[in-house]
Design a protein around this motif. Structure first.
Motif, PDB file in Angstrom:
ATOM      1  N   MET A 155       0.846  -1.195   0.000  1.00 20.84           N
ATOM      2  CA  MET A 155       0.000   0.000   0.000  1.00 20.84           C
ATOM      3  C   MET A 155       0.880   1.243   0.000  1.00 20.84           C
ATOM      4  O   MET A 155       1.983   1.239   0.526  1.00 20.84           O
ATOM      5  CB  MET A 155      -0.884   0.046   1.260  1.00 20.84           C
ATOM      6  CG  MET A 155      -2.072  -0.883   1.227  1.00 20.84           C
ATOM      7  SD  MET A 155      -3.007  -0.812   2.805  1.00 20.84           S
ATOM      8  CE  MET A 155      -4.079   0.611   2.502  1.00 20.84           C
TER       9      MET A 155
ATOM     10  N   ASP B 292     -10.160  -2.278  -7.707  1.00 17.01           N
ATOM     11  CA  ASP B 292     -11.310  -1.622  -7.093  1.00 17.01           C
ATOM     12  C   ASP B 292     -11.038  -0.127  -7.038  1.00 17.01           C
ATOM     13  O   ASP B 292      -9.892   0.305  -6.916  1.00 17.01           O
ATOM     14  CB  ASP B 292     -11.523  -2.167  -5.677  1.00 17.01           C
ATOM     15  CG  ASP B 292     -12.896  -1.847  -5.109  1.00 17.01           C
ATOM     16  OD1 ASP B 292     -13.793  -1.458  -5.897  1.00 17.01           O
ATOM     17  OD2 ASP B 292     -13.089  -1.979  -3.894  1.00 17.01           O
TER      18      ASP B 292
ATOM     19  N   ASP C  56     -10.758  -5.910  -3.406  1.00 15.07           N
ATOM     20  CA  ASP C  56     -11.702  -4.877  -2.961  1.00 15.07           C
ATOM     21  C   ASP C  56     -11.095  -4.081  -1.825  1.00 15.07           C
ATOM     22  O   ASP C  56     -10.324  -4.606  -1.021  1.00 15.07           O
ATOM     23  CB  ASP C  56     -13.017  -5.508  -2.461  1.00 15.07           C
ATOM     24  CG  ASP C  56     -13.955  -5.873  -3.610  1.00 15.07           C
ATOM     25  OD1 ASP C  56     -13.927  -5.185  -4.649  1.00 15.07           O
ATOM     26  OD2 ASP C  56     -14.703  -6.834  -3.466  1.00 15.07           O
ATOM     27  N   MET C  57     -11.490  -2.809  -1.757  1.00 17.95           N
ATOM     28  CA  MET C  57     -11.061  -1.941  -0.660  1.00 17.95           C
ATOM     29  C   MET C  57     -12.264  -1.574   0.208  1.00 17.95           C
ATOM     30  O   MET C  57     -13.392  -1.497  -0.284  1.00 17.95           O
ATOM     31  CB  MET C  57     -10.471  -0.635  -1.205  1.00 17.95           C
ATOM     32  CG  MET C  57      -9.055  -0.750  -1.733  1.00 17.95           C
ATOM     33  SD  MET C  57      -8.484   0.846  -2.416  1.00 17.95           S
ATOM     34  CE  MET C  57      -7.870   1.668  -0.920  1.00 17.95           C
TER      35      MET C  57
ATOM     36  N   VAL D 110      -3.676  -9.137   2.643  1.00 21.82           N
ATOM     37  CA  VAL D 110      -4.417  -8.029   3.263  1.00 21.82           C
ATOM     38  C   VAL D 110      -3.545  -6.782   3.345  1.00 21.82           C
ATOM     39  O   VAL D 110      -2.357  -6.860   3.665  1.00 21.82           O
ATOM     40  CB  VAL D 110      -4.939  -8.448   4.664  1.00 21.82           C
ATOM     41  CG1 VAL D 110      -3.798  -8.715   5.626  1.00 21.82           C
ATOM     42  CG2 VAL D 110      -5.884  -7.404   5.232  1.00 21.82           C
ATOM     43  N   GLY D 111      -4.122  -5.641   3.000  1.00 20.16           N
ATOM     44  CA  GLY D 111      -3.465  -4.351   3.193  1.00 20.16           C
ATOM     45  C   GLY D 111      -4.202  -3.615   4.300  1.00 20.16           C
ATOM     46  O   GLY D 111      -5.408  -3.407   4.197  1.00 20.16           O
ATOM     47  N   HIS D 112      -3.493  -3.231   5.343  1.00 17.35           N
ATOM     48  CA  HIS D 112      -4.175  -2.715   6.532  1.00 17.35           C
ATOM     49  C   HIS D 112      -3.543  -1.412   7.005  1.00 17.35           C
ATOM     50  O   HIS D 112      -2.321  -1.343   7.190  1.00 17.35           O
ATOM     51  CB  HIS D 112      -4.098  -3.759   7.648  1.00 17.35           C
ATOM     52  CG  HIS D 112      -4.706  -3.296   8.934  1.00 17.35           C
ATOM     53  ND1 HIS D 112      -6.065  -3.185   9.097  1.00 17.35           N
ATOM     54  CD2 HIS D 112      -4.155  -2.892  10.105  1.00 17.35           C
ATOM     55  CE1 HIS D 112      -6.316  -2.753  10.324  1.00 17.35           C
ATOM     56  NE2 HIS D 112      -5.177  -2.555  10.947  1.00 17.35           N
TER      57      HIS D 112
ATOM     58  N   HIS E 250      -8.549  -0.243   3.947  1.00 16.93           N
ATOM     59  CA  HIS E 250      -8.122  -1.630   4.027  1.00 16.93           C
ATOM     60  C   HIS E 250      -8.359  -2.251   2.664  1.00 16.93           C
ATOM     61  O   HIS E 250      -9.398  -2.033   2.044  1.00 16.93           O
ATOM     62  CB  HIS E 250      -8.936  -2.386   5.080  1.00 16.93           C
ATOM     63  CG  HIS E 250      -9.186  -1.590   6.318  1.00 16.93           C
ATOM     64  ND1 HIS E 250      -8.320  -1.590   7.386  1.00 16.93           N
ATOM     65  CD2 HIS E 250     -10.166  -0.723   6.628  1.00 16.93           C
ATOM     66  CE1 HIS E 250      -8.776  -0.752   8.309  1.00 16.93           C
ATOM     67  NE2 HIS E 250      -9.904  -0.212   7.871  1.00 16.93           N
ATOM     68  N   GLY E 251      -7.412  -3.039   2.204  1.00 17.43           N
ATOM     69  CA  GLY E 251      -7.566  -3.715   0.918  1.00 17.43           C
ATOM     70  C   GLY E 251      -7.419  -5.205   1.092  1.00 17.43           C
ATOM     71  O   GLY E 251      -6.702  -5.666   1.993  1.00 17.43           O
TER      72      GLY E 251
ATOM     73  N   THR F 194      -6.973  -8.838  -1.320  1.00 22.61           N
ATOM     74  CA  THR F 194      -6.906  -9.588  -2.572  1.00 22.61           C
ATOM     75  C   THR F 194      -7.181 -11.048  -2.255  1.00 22.61           C
ATOM     76  O   THR F 194      -6.544 -11.611  -1.360  1.00 22.61           O
ATOM     77  CB  THR F 194      -5.521  -9.446  -3.215  1.00 22.61           C
ATOM     78  OG1 THR F 194      -5.257  -8.061  -3.447  1.00 22.61           O
ATOM     79  CG2 THR F 194      -5.459 -10.203  -4.539  1.00 22.61           C
TER      80      THR F 194
END
Lengths: 295, 295
Positions: free
Chosen positions: A43, A117, B42-43, B87-89, B127-128, B130
């Motif tokens: 990110m 997205d 999705d985000m 996960v992107g957090h 938050h993303g 995949t």
């Protein structure tokens, strides 16, 4: 333990699948049929990873480039061939430039945009990118394979991104492209993958990344600062801790030559009382060695 | 054209690889060796996709659950078996609950956490996620396969997420779990994949999603509102436009029965002057049919 370290620790407790590599590596490595998938997600947040658009006029084309290039650099360190990317994008000022930069970097490295997205939000923008690749060589290089006796090598010159950032921040005429538009070393990574014992990209600074490689491998790495190619020779520590250069750091068995231009900067030693030695001085604590935030 | 529509249009110009399906589908579908990969990203943004933590005390465990479940729902609509998630957090209040919710949903659906990224930022959190899956049946179901004469089916009851959201917003004792913790219909999607002519999940509202399926298939879809199972029968339009239910909408050849519980709600007709008919009334404009923002 910092909040981030605590959170990552709790994720490690979840990520028990071997493909996750205990979240210690830059990528996940997932066997699927006759193929090995390489997966990475990063990110970028406005104000944290790039100068705010409103106050500093960051070109969103550069942000898109860097978002893709840094993930492709993770694939490069695995010797992977990119299969495509998914992008998560928060709408805002400069969307047209973002799309242009995305088109440019994907065309440059011949990587398909597969999906993603688009969201709305208030406050600083954030952007996510997932890159998927396939291994061109197995076993896939890891951080953890360095063995005592190996030589430590690095591609390119360190500190170029730092100088580019300073040019941008200070508004000088100096070239800032090394910071804005890093180059993922995909061809180099593929050439190296069959020969290296360990490999990673230098995203957070040479010293911190070498420290991590030594820890993951259960060895000590001894670097000779005089042999490290520096973009600003008068500021060796700055160049070795600033990060964002996306060069490849790797180890080779002794008497093996790298198939790509690179510089020998140290040796691997048995595990001692410190993971990293710089000119003989032990470095025990990773704090201050580099851009730990982005780990 | 909205800013979002313009941006997506510029991405479509980049996403020329067939795996991207012109960004018209929920997932990318990528052939790799003997396997077919299904990929989706999705985000979720605080204040846009979930009630702000500070003012509304959103439970970050629910946010993590929904982030994973909505992506798994996209895989379900392809009949895919999940291989893992990245996960992107963005760090913030409730990180420990986020990790707990993530652990819960991944254990519930037996999906590995493969990797991701953790970042700091100011302002609303984002938050993303995949999700990567493998197709269990090829050809992989698409939105675009509906044929005149097919019957239109939907699983479950529509409007449950809406009632859950209202319970949460109004602080009533009613069950809000359908909104907070949607259930991805992975087993149902896998059972359906070999039989359907078209399939998608109902994320943005039945009417809008049926509209999109009709457009993608080059047909008209005629729905009979009296046959649609509604969670709030006195508010049929609300239930059919609110979204977030993550039921499966699909078409089957006539005289074919679905292998999972589902309700027949309409028929597919040749392309006419509107993509969608509700009780015989043409619906020409997608605006107002559902949660277009999240498309």
């Amino acid at each position: 333990m910092s909040r981030e370290a605590a959170f990552i620790q709790s994720l490690r407790a979840i990520a028990r699948h071997p493909a996750a590599r205990n979240l210690d590596d830059d990528c996940a490595v997932l066997e699927l049929g006759s193929e090995t998938l390489i997966l990475t997600h990063d990110m970028m947040v406005e104000g944290t990873h790039y100068l705010p658009t409103a106050t500093h006029g960051a070109d969103m084309a550069d942000v898109a480039w860097k978002l893709v290039a840094t993930n492709l650099s993770d694939l490069a360190a695995k010797g992977a061939q990119p299969l495509g990317v998914l992008v998560g994008h928060m709408l805002g000022t400069g969307d047209d430039r973002f799309a242009e930069g995305l088109a440019e970097v994907l065309a440059r490295y011949d990587v398909p945009l597969l999906g993603g997205d688009t969201v709305s939000g208030s406050g600083p923008k954030s952007h996510g990118l997932t890159a998927i690749g396939r291994a061109t060589h197995t076993p896939v290089p890891a951080r953890s394979g360095a063995r005592p006796g190996d030589a430590v090598w690095v591609t390119g010159t360190l500190g170029r991104a730092m100088l580019g950032y300073e040019a941008l921040r200070n508004g000088t005429a100096a070239d800032s492209s090394a910071y804005r538009r890093p180059v993922p070393l995909l061809a180099e990574g593929r050439a190296l993958a069959p020969r290296v014992t360990a490999m990673m990209d230098v995203s957070d600074g040479l010293l911190l990344d070498a420290f991590r490689m030594a820890q993951a491998s259960g060895v000590a790495i001894a670097l000779d600062s005089a042999s490290v190619p520096l973009a600003a020779p008068s500021r060796p520590l700055d160049c070795m801790t600033w990060g964002d250069d996306y060069e490849l750091l790797f180890t080779l068995p002794p008497d093996t030559s790298p198939p790509v231009p690179a510089t020998r900067i140290g040796i691997v030693e048995p595990q001692g009382f410190a993971p990293l030695f710089l000119d003989g001085e032990p470095l025990v604590n990773p704090e201050g060695l580099g851009y730990a935030h982005n780990s």
